[in-house]
Design a protein around this motif. Structure first.
Motif, short mmCIF file in Angstrom:
data_model
loop_
_atom_site.label_atom_id
_atom_site.label_comp_id
_atom_site.label_asym_id
_atom_site.label_seq_id
_atom_site.Cartn_x
_atom_site.Cartn_y
_atom_site.Cartn_z
N VAL A 55 0.85 -1.20 0.00
CA VAL A 55 0.00 0.00 0.00
C VAL A 55 0.87 1.24 0.00
O VAL A 55 2.02 1.22 0.46
N TRP A 191 4.28 -7.57 -4.80
CA TRP A 191 3.25 -6.60 -4.41
C TRP A 191 2.77 -5.78 -5.61
O TRP A 191 1.60 -5.38 -5.66
N ARG A 195 -1.14 -5.52 -6.40
CA ARG A 195 -1.84 -4.23 -6.51
C ARG A 195 -2.57 -4.13 -7.84
O ARG A 195 -3.68 -3.59 -7.91
N GLU A 199 -6.74 -3.28 -8.73
CA GLU A 199 -7.09 -1.98 -9.29
C GLU A 199 -8.46 -2.06 -9.96
O GLU A 199 -8.74 -3.00 -10.69
#
Length: 232
Positions: A55, A191, A195, A199
């Motif tokens: 994040v 990661w 991610r 999305e």
């Protein structure tokens, strides 16, 4: 305006490195206190974890980790902006390299010579990386066993394992150290892929009502034709 992905010069690295150490007065009471990040090596590790993680981590979150219990007393806003700019440039360089040419990425370790032999010291860098992980610990934990395995050589040289990596023979220590850089690249790729999976996908807008024609009455109720009213 300074290019935000231009690597710091040797003089800029030295300035930032010196600032991180000198912000704590030599006479300050540091017993049982968090001294934060004390050199450019540890800062490099911290930033690498931040740009590699699951994040986004904002400056308002990572700056307190840099200062620990010893936030600097700034002489003026210009001094803060100068140091902060150096930090952001270095972070951006790391992020850009991991995205564009990850094979070129190498942690910023330090080397020390003892009796003519050069030793690679990774502890500060790894400790900085661990600080970065802790800023979003719950999200990092979602990586499960795969992430725990990738983090193993890094954490071996941090306080969280009581620096377990130093318990081995010298050749074994070097083997663990060599695993850090490729694992860091793998963590970033892991990661990044995760991610991308989460999305939101842009979906086409579907109308629930028929499109209003240019010569139809305007739906606003004015009594005028649409082309003479809300179309303009």
């Amino acid at each position: 305006m300074q290019d935000l992905i231009t690597p710091l010069s040797d003089e800029e690295y030295e300035r930032l490195d010196r600032f991180l150490l000198d912000r704590i007065d030599e006479d300050a009471d540091t017993m049982d206190k968090d001294e934060g990040v004390l050199d450019i090596t540890e800062l490099d590790g911290l930033f690498t974890a931040i740009v590699s993680g699951p994040v986004p981590v904002m400056p308002s979150q990572w700056l307190p980790a840099v200062w620990g219990d010893f936030e600097p007393v700034w002489t003026d806003e210009k001094e803060f902006e100068g140091i902060f700019s150096l930090m952001m440039r270095h972070m951006n360089v790391i992020a850009h390299m991991l995205m564009e040419t990850p094979e070129d990425f190498e942690p910023m370790y330090v080397e020390r010579q003892v009796e003519g032999k050069t030793y690679t010291i990774v502890d500060e860098w790894c400790q900085g990386y661990w600080r970065g992980v802790q800023l979003a610990q719950d999200q990092w934990d979602e990586g499960g066993k795969e992430m725990a395995t990738l983090l193993t050589p890094i954490l071996a040289f941090t306080e969280v394992t009581d620096w377990k990596g130093h318990e081995y023979e010298h050749h074994e220590i070097e083997t663990i150290q060599r695993a850090i850089a490729p694992n860091v690249r793998a963590i970033h790729a892991y990661w990044l892929a995760r991610r991308a999976e989460h999305e939101p996908v842009a979906r086409p807008v579907r109308r629930s009502e028929p499109r209003v024609g240019r010569n139809d009455p305007c739906p606003c109720g004015s009594g005028k034709k649409y082309k003479k009213c809300c179309l303009h």
